[in-house]
Scaffold this motif. Structure first.
Motif, PDB file in Angstrom:
ATOM      1  N   LYS A  71      32.924  -4.531 -90.168  1.00  0.00           N
ATOM      2  CA  LYS A  71      34.059  -3.636 -90.428  1.00  0.00           C
ATOM      3  C   LYS A  71      34.178  -2.628 -89.268  1.00  0.00           C
ATOM      4  N   PRO A  72      34.759  -3.067 -88.162  1.00  0.00           N
ATOM      5  CA  PRO A  72      34.812  -2.227 -86.958  1.00  0.00           C
ATOM      6  C   PRO A  72      35.731  -1.022 -87.077  1.00  0.00           C
ATOM      7  N   ASP A  73      36.493  -0.933 -88.169  1.00  0.00           N
ATOM      8  CA  ASP A  73      37.393   0.215 -88.319  1.00  0.00           C
ATOM      9  C   ASP A  73      36.709   1.425 -88.945  1.00  0.00           C
ATOM     10  N   ILE A  74      35.434   1.287 -89.301  1.00  0.00           N
ATOM     11  CA  ILE A  74      34.710   2.437 -89.858  1.00  0.00           C
ATOM     12  C   ILE A  74      34.388   3.430 -88.742  1.00  0.00           C
ATOM     13  N   VAL A  75      34.568   4.703 -89.055  1.00  0.00           N
ATOM     14  CA  VAL A  75      34.207   5.793 -88.145  1.00  0.00           C
ATOM     15  C   VAL A  75      32.916   6.418 -88.677  1.00  0.00           C
ATOM     16  N   TRP A  76      31.864   6.334 -87.867  1.00  0.00           N
ATOM     17  CA  TRP A  76      30.543   6.786 -88.308  1.00  0.00           C
ATOM     18  C   TRP A  76      30.251   8.203 -87.833  1.00  0.00           C
ATOM     19  N   HIS A  77      29.863   9.051 -88.781  1.00  0.00           N
ATOM     20  CA  HIS A  77      29.535  10.456 -88.498  1.00  0.00           C
ATOM     21  C   HIS A  77      28.060  10.682 -88.792  1.00  0.00           C
ATOM     22  N   PHE A  78      27.324  11.215 -87.816  1.00  0.00           N
ATOM     23  CA  PHE A  78      25.957  11.644 -88.106  1.00  0.00           C
ATOM     24  C   PHE A  78      26.020  13.132 -88.371  1.00  0.00           C
ATOM     25  N   ILE A  79      25.618  13.543 -89.585  1.00  0.00           N
ATOM     26  CA  ILE A  79      25.860  14.918 -90.020  1.00  0.00           C
ATOM     27  C   ILE A  79      24.585  15.728 -90.236  1.00  0.00           C
ATOM     28  N   ILE A  90      20.349   6.280 -82.823  1.00  0.00           N
ATOM     29  CA  ILE A  90      21.677   6.431 -83.445  1.00  0.00           C
ATOM     30  C   ILE A  90      22.827   6.465 -82.453  1.00  0.00           C
ATOM     31  N   LEU A  91      22.522   6.770 -81.206  1.00  0.00           N
ATOM     32  CA  LEU A  91      23.585   7.045 -80.241  1.00  0.00           C
ATOM     33  C   LEU A  91      24.612   5.921 -80.086  1.00  0.00           C
ATOM     34  N   PRO A  92      24.190   4.662 -80.021  1.00  0.00           N
ATOM     35  CA  PRO A  92      25.181   3.607 -79.783  1.00  0.00           C
ATOM     36  C   PRO A  92      26.213   3.452 -80.899  1.00  0.00           C
ATOM     37  N   TYR A  93      25.916   3.982 -82.084  1.00  0.00           N
ATOM     38  CA  TYR A  93      26.769   3.747 -83.243  1.00  0.00           C
ATOM     39  C   TYR A  93      27.530   4.994 -83.706  1.00  0.00           C
ATOM     40  N   THR A  94      27.240   6.130 -83.102  1.00  0.00           N
ATOM     41  CA  THR A  94      27.774   7.402 -83.580  1.00  0.00           C
ATOM     42  C   THR A  94      29.125   7.708 -82.943  1.00  0.00           C
ATOM     43  N   HIS A  95      30.150   7.806 -83.790  1.00  0.00           N
ATOM     44  CA  HIS A  95      31.461   8.213 -83.287  1.00  0.00           C
ATOM     45  C   HIS A  95      31.559   9.732 -83.178  1.00  0.00           C
ATOM     46  N   PHE A  96      30.955  10.430 -84.144  1.00  0.00           N
ATOM     47  CA  PHE A  96      30.924  11.890 -84.120  1.00  0.00           C
ATOM     48  C   PHE A  96      29.543  12.382 -84.537  1.00  0.00           C
ATOM     49  N   ARG A 112      20.222   9.943 -72.612  1.00  0.00           N
ATOM     50  CA  ARG A 112      20.273   8.613 -73.232  1.00  0.00           C
ATOM     51  C   ARG A 112      21.666   7.991 -73.243  1.00  0.00           C
ATOM     52  N   ALA A 113      22.704   8.795 -73.171  1.00  0.00           N
ATOM     53  CA  ALA A 113      24.062   8.282 -73.349  1.00  0.00           C
ATOM     54  C   ALA A 113      24.548   7.501 -72.139  1.00  0.00           C
ATOM     55  N   THR A 114      25.351   6.489 -72.414  1.00  0.00           N
ATOM     56  CA  THR A 114      25.978   5.711 -71.349  1.00  0.00           C
ATOM     57  C   THR A 114      27.496   5.865 -71.373  1.00  0.00           C
ATOM     58  N   GLN A 115      27.993   6.547 -72.399  1.00  0.00           N
ATOM     59  CA  GLN A 115      29.421   6.849 -72.481  1.00  0.00           C
ATOM     60  C   GLN A 115      29.591   8.170 -73.219  1.00  0.00           C
ATOM     61  N   LYS A 116      30.824   8.657 -73.299  1.00  0.00           N
ATOM     62  CA  LYS A 116      31.077   9.950 -73.917  1.00  0.00           C
ATOM     63  C   LYS A 116      30.631   9.967 -75.375  1.00  0.00           C
ATOM     64  N   VAL A 117      30.008  11.060 -75.774  1.00  0.00           N
ATOM     65  CA  VAL A 117      29.592  11.258 -77.160  1.00  0.00           C
ATOM     66  C   VAL A 117      30.342  12.474 -77.704  1.00  0.00           C
ATOM     67  N   ALA A 118      31.145  12.258 -78.752  1.00  0.00           N
ATOM     68  CA  ALA A 118      31.910  13.352 -79.356  1.00  0.00           C
ATOM     69  C   ALA A 118      30.986  14.178 -80.248  1.00  0.00           C
TER      70      ALA A 118
END
Length: 225
Positions: A71-79, A90-96, A112-118
């Motif tokens: 389900k690629p339309d899910i937006v994952w938040h680590f809170i 967690i970084l590769p999967y965290t949208h916010f 650790r990041a390879t792209q922007k992390v919101a």
């Protein structure tokens, strides 16, 4: 009440709070906090149209992400509070990430990041000793001094005191809004700071009245009576 009835009640409250403050309810994103429920319950919420899910433990977060890989339309938040040693997991999967609460965590994310992390900068507006986060002054100083390539500070997050006193809640949420506006005006390229993550089951209506764009609701959504 069923999940469907819970969701309808929450959406009605979101609409009413937005209307009361002259806002568009569509500008408020409901993050379903699912830390107390299993995959089957999350499936039910997904089928009701929820797409924003929030988790606070790294191990459970990655398990649930894997379970919903189709389900690629899910937006994952680590809170939750995040230990630096668990950033890599967690970084590769965290949208916010809603809990950037210290410089050492920011340094690890940048490493650790390879792209922007919101990220939401966690601010302890109420100045409670039991809560994590920057003070308002520290938050402003931090964004002025930072020069991260991979961290984008999209907004601020806070947790209000556990109280039914609406005056206190308004004061705390107004305080976070004031800091958000101050940082936003700085115009720092990787610090747009347009968003406010504030409000949970007990206080999300007040948070919306004071400008919340993301509310984190668990108990009101997933408790069945």
């Amino acid at each position: 009440m069923s999940y469907n009835e819970n969701l309808q009640a929450i959406e009605d409250k979101i609409s009413e709070a937005a209307k009361k403050s002259g806002r568009d309810a569509a500008d408020v994103h409901l993050v379903a906090v699912t830390k107390t429920v299993d995959i089957a319950a999350m499936e039910k919420l997904y089928n009701l149209g929820i797409r924003h899910f929030g988790e606070n433990r790294a191990e459970v977060f990655t398990e649930k992400v894997e379970a919903f890989a189709d389900k690629p339309d899910i937006v994952w938040h680590f809170i939750g509070s995040l230990q630096t040693r668990k950033v890599r997991a967690i970084l590769p999967y965290t949208h916010f990430l809603h809990s950037l609460d210290r410089k050492s965590l920011a340094d690890e994310i940048e490493k650790r990041a390879t792209q922007k992390v919101a990220c939401f900068l966690q601010v302890n507006i109420s100045e409670e000793e039991t809560k994590h986060g920057f003070s308002a002054e520290e938050a402003i100083a931090f964004v002025k001094a930072q020069n991260y390539e991979h961290i984008e500070i999209v907004g601020l997050m806070t947790m209000a005191p556990n109280t039914d006193d609406e005056q206190t809640l308004h004061h705390v949420f107004q305080g976070l809004k004031a800091v958000q506006l101050e940082i936003e005006k700085l115009g720092i390229p990787n610090v747009p700071c347009h968003e406010l993550s504030m409000g949970m089951t007990n206080d999300f209506e007040v948070a919306i009245e004071e400008g919340a764009t993301f509310i984190r609701v668990g108990r009101a959504l997933v408790e069945e009576n």
